[in-house]
Scaffold this active site. Structure first.
Site, PDB file in Angstrom:
ATOM      1  CE  LYS A 195      38.128 -99.896  89.609  1.00  0.00           C
ATOM      2  NZ  LYS A 195      37.204 -99.778  88.355  1.00  0.00           N
ATOM      3  CB  SER A 233      35.211 -98.556  76.295  1.00  0.00           C
ATOM      4  OG  SER A 233      34.295 -99.215  77.794  1.00  0.00           O
ATOM      5  CG  ASP A 260      38.771 -95.416  86.848  1.00  0.00           C
ATOM      6  OD1 ASP A 260      37.755 -94.897  85.630  1.00  0.00           O
ATOM      7  OD2 ASP A 260      39.132 -96.172  86.790  1.00  0.00           O
TER       8      ASP A 260
HETATM    9  C1  S3P Z   1      38.859 -99.942  83.418  1.00  0.00           C
HETATM   10  C2  S3P Z   1      38.082 -99.383  82.174  1.00  0.00           C
HETATM   11  C3  S3P Z   1      37.587 -98.248  82.873  1.00  0.00           C
HETATM   12  C4  S3P Z   1      37.426 -97.640  83.574  1.00  0.00           C
HETATM   13  C5  S3P Z   1      37.359 -98.831  84.976  1.00  0.00           C
HETATM   14  C6  S3P Z   1      38.438-100.024  85.190  1.00  0.00           C
HETATM   15  C7  S3P Z   1      38.967-101.563  82.920  1.00  0.00           C
HETATM   16  O1  S3P Z   1      36.306 -98.226  82.147  1.00  0.00           O
HETATM   17  O2  S3P Z   1      36.152 -96.389  84.256  1.00  0.00           O
HETATM   18  O3  S3P Z   1      37.451 -97.845  86.165  1.00  0.00           O
HETATM   19  O4  S3P Z   1      39.638-102.167  84.573  1.00  0.00           O
HETATM   20  O5  S3P Z   1      39.139-101.693  81.654  1.00  0.00           O
HETATM   21  P1  S3P Z   1      35.976 -98.094  80.522  1.00  0.00           P
HETATM   22  O6  S3P Z   1      37.106 -99.449  79.550  1.00  0.00           O
HETATM   23  O7  S3P Z   1      34.853 -98.243  79.940  1.00  0.00           O
HETATM   24  O8  S3P Z   1      35.683 -95.969  79.604  1.00  0.00           O
END
Ligand code: S3P
Length: 443
Positions: A21, A166, A325
């Site tokens: 994803k 994040s 996740d």
């Molecule tokens: C993601 C980062 C994560 C994750 C999300 C996808 C990404 O969030 O929870 O499902 O693709 O950068 P955070 O980086 O805000 O924790």
């Protein structure tokens, strides 16, 4: 939709899963701002990526899907056009936060919005540093909708400390930084997934990371990017690895269901994402990774897993970020493990598609778990689950995790509102059925 799962049948076989994803979002976005035609194989076709593609169309980008191959005619950053209506990001924070970076760099007027669930998620963590960089963006109340007004000229560089690790925030600021006049420096308390950095590096942009002690003795993970003088991204021609966050449901399913033996093919094993593999191995999981050649600059492997007797564990610190996740699936594994499992330092889970600490505790308790919510995690006395009726709470990962719990519970598990799984893993039901699970949907 209600999903019903009956316990008892072992899962066996070899399976391919959809593309990752996070990588699908990034690949589509990078292709949109590249110069020329990109081809992305094993693109994840699901609810969350459909909204990303819808937003790209509204920005004037042409793309087409043939099966799960995505073709994109890149416009270059300066070729994006201002959308006529607000860009609808659905329930996808990745779509919104990554697009916010691109809009910041493009300097075009636009509004980013989404569902009530997305509107309630914290956006100040991107709005305030974007404003510091000179992006003319506002968010009444700190959340979506985010309104971008035109900005001209280059943006300012930034040295920014993220209060929570994040990848969405880091990626947003790196993407905005593509039009900055000086260095972007981002400091995180733990290293979040680094897919954006890998794609930037693949495009010849200087990005590097290191680790340094802070004044209070903790560690800081620093990502730096030197913005290019002129931005010309080459088109992509990649095949994406399978999503480890989707594989997590099948891994846990196989571990808790006696007699199971699975091979999950070509999964992304980027070390910023493999926290769950390490934690499950420590819990006694019979699990190994067979390394395969890299795909699109990302490490890949087959995951080979067998049903195992697990024991409880403590999870805290940087590992939390490497499996952010996977907590709903992990909690199900812990519910079938002997002894106590303690999760700490995971308060960020309260700001995901649901308040995942509260939702996991509440729904697992419905199935008979002895689980106690804490401010930043939970304490779970594992052993077995009874089964029963639970709610997906609008959270795709919770829906799939609860369904998996039904494979090893004493009685059947029914998950109400389970259709939400289509957001990230539309083939979930078919995958479990193909491996031998007794699972069926009732519309
Ligand atoms: C993601 C980062 C994560 C994750 C999300 C996808 C990404 O969030 O929870 O499902 O693709 O950068 P955070 O980086 O805000 O924790």
């Amino acid at each position: 939709m209600n999903l019903h799962v009956r316990p008892g049948t072992a899962l066996r076989g070899k399976i391919d899963l959809p593309g990752d994803k996070s990588l699908s979002h990034r690949a589509a976005l990078f292709a949109a701002i590249a110069d020329g035609e990109s081809k992305i194989d094993k693109f994840l076709v699901a609810g969350v990526t459909e909204v990303m593609l819808g937003c790209l169309s509204a920005l004037g980008v042409n793309w087409r899907l043939e099966g799960n191959t995505l073709y994109v005619s890149g416009k270059g950053l300066s070729g994006l056009t201002s959308p006529e209506a607000p860009l609808f990001c659905g329930n996808s924070a990745t779509t919104l936060r990554l697009l916010a970076g691109v809009l910041g760099a493009a300097g075009i007027p636009a509004i980013l919005d989404g569902t009530p669930g997305l509107r309630s998620r914290p956006m100040n963590r991107i709005v305030s540093p974007l404003q510091q960089m000179g992006v003319n963006v506002s968010a009444a109340g700190g959340g979506a909708p985010l309104e971008f007004h035109p900005t001209t000229g280059r943006l300012k560089g930034i040295d920014h400390t993220l209060s929570v690790a994040s990848a969405q925030v880091k990626s947003c600021l790196l993407l905005a930084g593509l039009r900055a006049e000086s260095e972007i420096i981002l400091r995180e308390p733990a290293l979040s997934r680094d897919h954006t950095e890998r794609l930037l590096r693949k495009s010849g942009i200087e990005v590097w990371s290191d680790q340094a002690p802070t004044r209070d003795g903790a560690n800081e993970y620093i990502t730096r990017m030197r913005p290019p003088d002129e931005l010309h991204l080459s088109p992509l021609n990649v095949s994406l690895p399978a999503d480890i966050s989707a594989a997590a449901f099948l891994l846990v399913a196989a571990l808790i269901t006696p007699g199971s033996e699975l091979v999950i093919c070509d999964v992304s094993t980027n070390p910023t994402r493999t926290g769950l593999l390490d934690v499950l191995a420590e819990m006694g999981a019979n699990l190994r990774v067979e390394t395969k050649p890299d795909q699109g600059g990302e490490p890949v492997g087959d995951l080979v897993v067998q049903a195992s007797s697990l024991h409880g564990i403590e999870v805290s610190g940087p590992t939390v970020v490497r499996m952010i996740d996977e907590f709903p699936a992990f909690a199900v594994a812990a519910a079938f493990a002997q002894g106590v499992t303690v999760v700490r330092d995971a308060e960020e889970l309260r700001y995901k598609e649901s308040d995942r600490i509260q939702a996991v505790c509440c729904q697992l308790r419905q199935l008979g778990a002895d689980i106690q919510e804490t401010r930043d995690g939970f304490i779970l006395h594992g052993g077995e689950l009874r089964g029963g009726l639970v709610q997906a709470e609008g959270d795709h990962r919770l829906a799939m995790s609860l369904a998996v719990a039904g494979l090893a519970s004493r009685d059947e598990v029914s998950v109400r509102g389970a259709e939400i799984f289509r957001e990230s893993f539309p083939g979930f039901l078919d995958a479990l059925t193909a491996l031998g699970a007794e699972i069926w949907a009732e519309e």
